[in-house]
Structures are given as C-alpha cells and as structure tokens.
Design a protein around this motif. Structure first.
Motif, PDB file in Angstrom:
ATOM      1  N   GLY A 115       3.774 -17.350   4.684  1.00  0.00           N
ATOM      2  CA  GLY A 115       2.576 -17.468   5.721  1.00  0.00           C
ATOM      3  C   GLY A 115       1.540 -17.442   5.000  1.00  0.00           C
ATOM      4  O   GLY A 115       0.642 -17.941   3.150  1.00  0.00           O
ATOM      5  N   ALA A 116       0.036 -18.366   5.785  1.00  0.00           N
ATOM      6  CA  ALA A 116      -1.097 -18.596   4.973  1.00  0.00           C
ATOM      7  C   ALA A 116      -2.511 -17.435   5.501  1.00  0.00           C
ATOM      8  O   ALA A 116      -3.298 -17.886   5.096  1.00  0.00           O
ATOM      9  CB  ALA A 116      -1.890 -19.098   5.794  1.00  0.00           C
ATOM     10  N   LYS A 117      -1.857 -16.007   5.763  1.00  0.00           N
ATOM     11  CA  LYS A 117      -2.456 -14.542   6.780  1.00  0.00           C
ATOM     12  C   LYS A 117      -3.076 -13.911   4.920  1.00  0.00           C
ATOM     13  O   LYS A 117      -2.119 -13.506   3.651  1.00  0.00           O
ATOM     14  CB  LYS A 117      -2.167 -13.845   7.178  1.00  0.00           C
ATOM     15  CG  LYS A 117      -2.615 -12.461   7.413  1.00  0.00           C
ATOM     16  CD  LYS A 117      -1.966 -12.026   8.291  1.00  0.00           C
ATOM     17  CE  LYS A 117      -3.176 -11.483   8.701  1.00  0.00           C
ATOM     18  NZ  LYS A 117      -2.505 -10.305   9.538  1.00  0.00           N
ATOM     19  N   LEU A 118      -3.754 -14.042   4.470  1.00  0.00           N
ATOM     20  CA  LEU A 118      -4.271 -13.184   3.465  1.00  0.00           C
ATOM     21  C   LEU A 118      -3.799 -11.378   4.067  1.00  0.00           C
ATOM     22  O   LEU A 118      -4.179 -10.895   4.658  1.00  0.00           O
ATOM     23  CB  LEU A 118      -5.642 -13.270   2.974  1.00  0.00           C
ATOM     24  CG  LEU A 118      -5.517 -14.319   2.514  1.00  0.00           C
ATOM     25  CD1 LEU A 118      -8.021 -14.267   2.344  1.00  0.00           C
ATOM     26  CD2 LEU A 118      -6.210 -14.164   1.382  1.00  0.00           C
ATOM     27  N   ARG A 119      -3.099 -10.736   2.448  1.00  0.00           N
ATOM     28  CA  ARG A 119      -2.776  -9.568   2.976  1.00  0.00           C
ATOM     29  C   ARG A 119      -3.678  -8.727   2.010  1.00  0.00           C
ATOM     30  O   ARG A 119      -4.069  -8.892   0.987  1.00  0.00           O
ATOM     31  CB  ARG A 119      -1.422  -9.298   2.602  1.00  0.00           C
ATOM     32  CG  ARG A 119      -0.993 -10.186   3.840  1.00  0.00           C
ATOM     33  CD  ARG A 119       1.405  -9.766   3.685  1.00  0.00           C
ATOM     34  NE  ARG A 119       0.901 -10.708   4.603  1.00  0.00           N
ATOM     35  CZ  ARG A 119       1.898 -10.768   5.568  1.00  0.00           C
ATOM     36  NH1 ARG A 119       1.632  -9.127   6.171  1.00  0.00           N
ATOM     37  NH2 ARG A 119       2.011 -11.334   6.903  1.00  0.00           N
ATOM     38  N   VAL A 120      -4.046  -7.075   2.307  1.00  0.00           N
ATOM     39  CA  VAL A 120      -4.928  -6.348   1.274  1.00  0.00           C
ATOM     40  C   VAL A 120      -3.358  -5.427   1.202  1.00  0.00           C
ATOM     41  O   VAL A 120      -2.884  -4.365   2.290  1.00  0.00           O
ATOM     42  CB  VAL A 120      -5.594  -5.877   1.520  1.00  0.00           C
ATOM     43  CG1 VAL A 120      -5.922  -4.981   1.166  1.00  0.00           C
ATOM     44  CG2 VAL A 120      -6.698  -7.168   1.772  1.00  0.00           C
ATOM     45  N   THR A 121      -3.228  -5.264  -0.086  1.00  0.00           N
ATOM     46  CA  THR A 121      -1.977  -3.648  -0.391  1.00  0.00           C
ATOM     47  C   THR A 121      -2.630  -3.693  -1.815  1.00  0.00           C
ATOM     48  O   THR A 121      -2.648  -4.192  -2.530  1.00  0.00           O
ATOM     49  CB  THR A 121      -0.544  -3.871  -0.315  1.00  0.00           C
ATOM     50  OG1 THR A 121       0.439  -3.425  -0.526  1.00  0.00           O
ATOM     51  CG2 THR A 121      -0.875  -4.921  -1.709  1.00  0.00           C
ATOM     52  N   PRO A 122      -2.389  -1.627  -1.559  1.00  0.00           N
ATOM     53  CA  PRO A 122      -1.560  -1.517  -2.496  1.00  0.00           C
ATOM     54  C   PRO A 122      -0.903  -1.780  -4.176  1.00  0.00           C
ATOM     55  O   PRO A 122      -0.105  -2.645  -3.187  1.00  0.00           O
ATOM     56  CB  PRO A 122      -1.238  -0.132  -2.894  1.00  0.00           C
ATOM     57  CG  PRO A 122      -0.972   0.528  -1.529  1.00  0.00           C
ATOM     58  CD  PRO A 122      -1.432  -1.123  -0.372  1.00  0.00           C
ATOM     59  N   ALA A 123      -1.028  -2.280  -5.482  1.00  0.00           N
ATOM     60  CA  ALA A 123      -0.389  -2.689  -6.150  1.00  0.00           C
ATOM     61  C   ALA A 123       0.738  -2.357  -6.587  1.00  0.00           C
ATOM     62  O   ALA A 123       1.144  -3.995  -6.966  1.00  0.00           O
ATOM     63  CB  ALA A 123      -1.365  -2.563  -7.394  1.00  0.00           C
ATOM     64  N   ASN A 124       1.084  -0.725  -6.507  1.00  0.00           N
ATOM     65  CA  ASN A 124       2.222  -0.799  -6.619  1.00  0.00           C
ATOM     66  C   ASN A 124       3.618  -1.102  -5.600  1.00  0.00           C
ATOM     67  O   ASN A 124       4.828  -1.582  -5.481  1.00  0.00           O
ATOM     68  CB  ASN A 124       2.871   0.805  -6.709  1.00  0.00           C
ATOM     69  CG  ASN A 124       1.691   1.563  -5.801  1.00  0.00           C
ATOM     70  OD1 ASN A 124       1.607   0.376  -4.619  1.00  0.00           O
ATOM     71  ND2 ASN A 124       1.986   2.783  -5.169  1.00  0.00           N
ATOM     72  N   TYR A 125       3.160  -1.633  -4.370  1.00  0.00           N
ATOM     73  CA  TYR A 125       3.794  -2.461  -3.551  1.00  0.00           C
ATOM     74  C   TYR A 125       3.696  -3.782  -4.041  1.00  0.00           C
ATOM     75  O   TYR A 125       5.481  -4.152  -3.280  1.00  0.00           O
ATOM     76  CB  TYR A 125       3.293  -2.146  -1.256  1.00  0.00           C
ATOM     77  CG  TYR A 125       3.432  -3.632  -0.771  1.00  0.00           C
ATOM     78  CD1 TYR A 125       4.712  -2.880  -0.258  1.00  0.00           C
ATOM     79  CD2 TYR A 125       2.588  -4.508  -0.605  1.00  0.00           C
ATOM     80  CE1 TYR A 125       5.610  -3.783   0.798  1.00  0.00           C
ATOM     81  CE2 TYR A 125       3.944  -5.586   0.544  1.00  0.00           C
ATOM     82  CZ  TYR A 125       5.256  -5.108   1.014  1.00  0.00           C
ATOM     83  OH  TYR A 125       5.487  -5.327   2.403  1.00  0.00           O
ATOM     84  N   LEU A 126       3.328  -4.195  -5.136  1.00  0.00           N
ATOM     85  CA  LEU A 126       3.590  -5.356  -5.296  1.00  0.00           C
ATOM     86  C   LEU A 126       4.762  -6.079  -5.990  1.00  0.00           C
ATOM     87  O   LEU A 126       5.362  -6.605  -6.015  1.00  0.00           O
ATOM     88  CB  LEU A 126       2.029  -6.510  -5.581  1.00  0.00           C
ATOM     89  CG  LEU A 126       1.010  -6.661  -5.215  1.00  0.00           C
ATOM     90  CD1 LEU A 126       0.272  -7.340  -5.234  1.00  0.00           C
ATOM     91  CD2 LEU A 126       1.445  -7.857  -3.510  1.00  0.00           C
ATOM     92  N   LEU A 127       5.155  -4.802  -6.623  1.00  0.00           N
ATOM     93  CA  LEU A 127       6.373  -4.442  -7.279  1.00  0.00           C
ATOM     94  C   LEU A 127       7.808  -4.339  -6.762  1.00  0.00           C
ATOM     95  O   LEU A 127       8.408  -5.447  -7.265  1.00  0.00           O
ATOM     96  CB  LEU A 127       5.902  -3.715  -8.237  1.00  0.00           C
ATOM     97  CG  LEU A 127       4.940  -3.362  -8.990  1.00  0.00           C
ATOM     98  CD1 LEU A 127       4.746  -1.382  -9.619  1.00  0.00           C
ATOM     99  CD2 LEU A 127       5.018  -4.443 -10.156  1.00  0.00           C
ATOM    100  N   THR A 128       7.476  -4.458  -4.981  1.00  0.00           N
ATOM    101  CA  THR A 128       8.349  -4.498  -4.087  1.00  0.00           C
ATOM    102  C   THR A 128       8.854  -5.916  -3.756  1.00  0.00           C
ATOM    103  O   THR A 128      10.122  -6.907  -3.019  1.00  0.00           O
ATOM    104  CB  THR A 128       8.091  -3.139  -2.989  1.00  0.00           C
ATOM    105  OG1 THR A 128       7.549  -3.949  -2.392  1.00  0.00           O
ATOM    106  CG2 THR A 128       8.116  -2.368  -3.683  1.00  0.00           C
ATOM    107  N   LEU A 129       7.973  -6.723  -4.205  1.00  0.00           N
ATOM    108  CA  LEU A 129       8.270  -7.765  -3.559  1.00  0.00           C
ATOM    109  C   LEU A 129       8.860  -9.492  -5.253  1.00  0.00           C
ATOM    110  O   LEU A 129       8.275  -9.443  -5.419  1.00  0.00           O
ATOM    111  CB  LEU A 129       7.122  -8.758  -3.108  1.00  0.00           C
ATOM    112  CG  LEU A 129       6.319  -7.732  -2.086  1.00  0.00           C
ATOM    113  CD1 LEU A 129       4.607  -8.153  -1.920  1.00  0.00           C
ATOM    114  CD2 LEU A 129       6.453  -7.831  -0.384  1.00  0.00           C
ATOM    115  N   ASN A 130       9.719 -10.645  -4.224  1.00  0.00           N
ATOM    116  CA  ASN A 130      10.266 -11.306  -5.105  1.00  0.00           C
ATOM    117  C   ASN A 130       8.907 -11.886  -5.375  1.00  0.00           C
ATOM    118  O   ASN A 130       9.114 -12.163  -6.891  1.00  0.00           O
ATOM    119  CB  ASN A 130      11.553 -12.060  -4.581  1.00  0.00           C
ATOM    120  CG  ASN A 130      12.734 -11.078  -4.364  1.00  0.00           C
ATOM    121  OD1 ASN A 130      12.741  -9.995  -4.834  1.00  0.00           O
ATOM    122  ND2 ASN A 130      13.545 -11.358  -3.106  1.00  0.00           N
TER     123      ASN A 130
END
Length: 182
Positions: A17-32
């Motif tokens: 998607g084109a939507k910006l998201r805000v999340t804690p950095a440790n969540y990014l580790l769960t994304l491919n």
C-alpha cells in the motif's frame, strides 16, 4: 544499517500500500519486506537560520527535554531546556552551544551499568552522561523555534538540501548510528 532501540517509533510503508505507518522498530523484524521513506530532490530556498541554529533544533528533538512547572495539574509553558548526551559523545554538542554563545551549566551523571525503568521496562545504561541545563534567559530565544520535540513544519519543509543534511547529521549524532554504508 539502522540502529535504534526496540521501542523506537519508525515510519514505513508496507509493500502492499501507499499508506504510511508508524510502529515500534521491533515490529519491523516480523515483516518480510517493507520500505523506508526515501527523500527526493527539492529546490527549497532554505530558512533564515544559521547552521548552528539548525543543529541546535536537531539536538533538541533528539536529546532535549523542556522544563515546565505544573500547577493544579496543568503544565506551564516551557521556561528552560535540558540536553542529554553520553560522556564519550558530548564535544559536538558543547561546540554548538559555545558557538551560539548559549549560557549553560552541566552536570555529570555516573550511570554506567545502572538499571532504570522506562515505561515499565528495564533499561541498562551503557555510559555515563552529561546534562546541559540552559536557563530561562537563553532558552527563551530557543523556544521561539520550537516548544515540542517535533520538527516544526515551517522548518522541515523550508530547509534547502545543505541545511537538511546539517539537520539530519546532528539528529543522527544525537539519536542514531552511522554504519559503514552511510
């Protein structure tokens, strides 16, 4: 390479998607896969601030704390400013304050190895640190630039490329890490 604390808020886009998201950095580790924002080239005129004033704004956002009083549960307007920095990484901050002729006092805190609770999570200090206290008479002119730990829109969207590079460099010195690839 990017080095932040696990709870550091990050802005990203997922690949769907084109939507910006805000999340804690440790969540990014769960994304491919995910995308960080990439700056484009803009031809802004620049703002009427010196390089050191731009550096100071970045220092406030990354390492600053506004001093206010509380009365009847309400916070007053900030009247002073504190800047925090690790002892082994403080000379750049002192340089900016001295070049701007800002009056400050410093207090050294021996916290290496001490455990503090931040948001109910234990945090072990990796270094001793210094606190620069900027009293009211000098912080009042600084507070005209910002009174929050956010980048004022008129500044962010007004910086020319050179000013933006200065801002980003000082922001990273305060709250980031430069790896070999940067």
């Amino acid at each position: 390479d990017l080095s932040v604390t696990p709870d550091h808020r990050m802005i990203y886009k997922n690949n769907n998607g084109a939507k910006l998201r805000v999340t804690p950095a440790n969540y990014l580790l769960t994304l491919n896969t995910f995308k960080f924002l990439q700056a484009g080239e803009f031809d802004y005129q620049g703002i009427n601030q010196t390089d050191d004033e731009i550096a100071l704004l970045a220092m406030i956002i990354s390492e600053g704390n506004f001093v206010s009083r509380y009365k009847n549960g309400k916070r007053s307007k900030p009247y002073a400013l504190r800047l925090y920095q690790a002892m082994n990484n403080r000379k750049w901050m002192e340089g900016v304050l001295k070049r701007l002729d800002i009056d400050y006092t410093e207090s050294i805190h021996k916290d290496l190895g001490k455990i503090h609770n931040i948001h109910n999570k234990p945090y072990t200090c990796n270094d001793d640190h210094v606190i620069y206290y900027i009293p009211s008479h000098d912080s009042q002119k600084i507070l005209t630039m910002t009174q929050e730990k956010r980048i004022p829109q008129q500044i962010m969207w007004g910086l020319d490329k050179r000013q933006f590079d200065i801002f980003l460099d000082y922001l990273v010195q305060g709250d980031g890490h430069k790896g070999a690839n940067l």
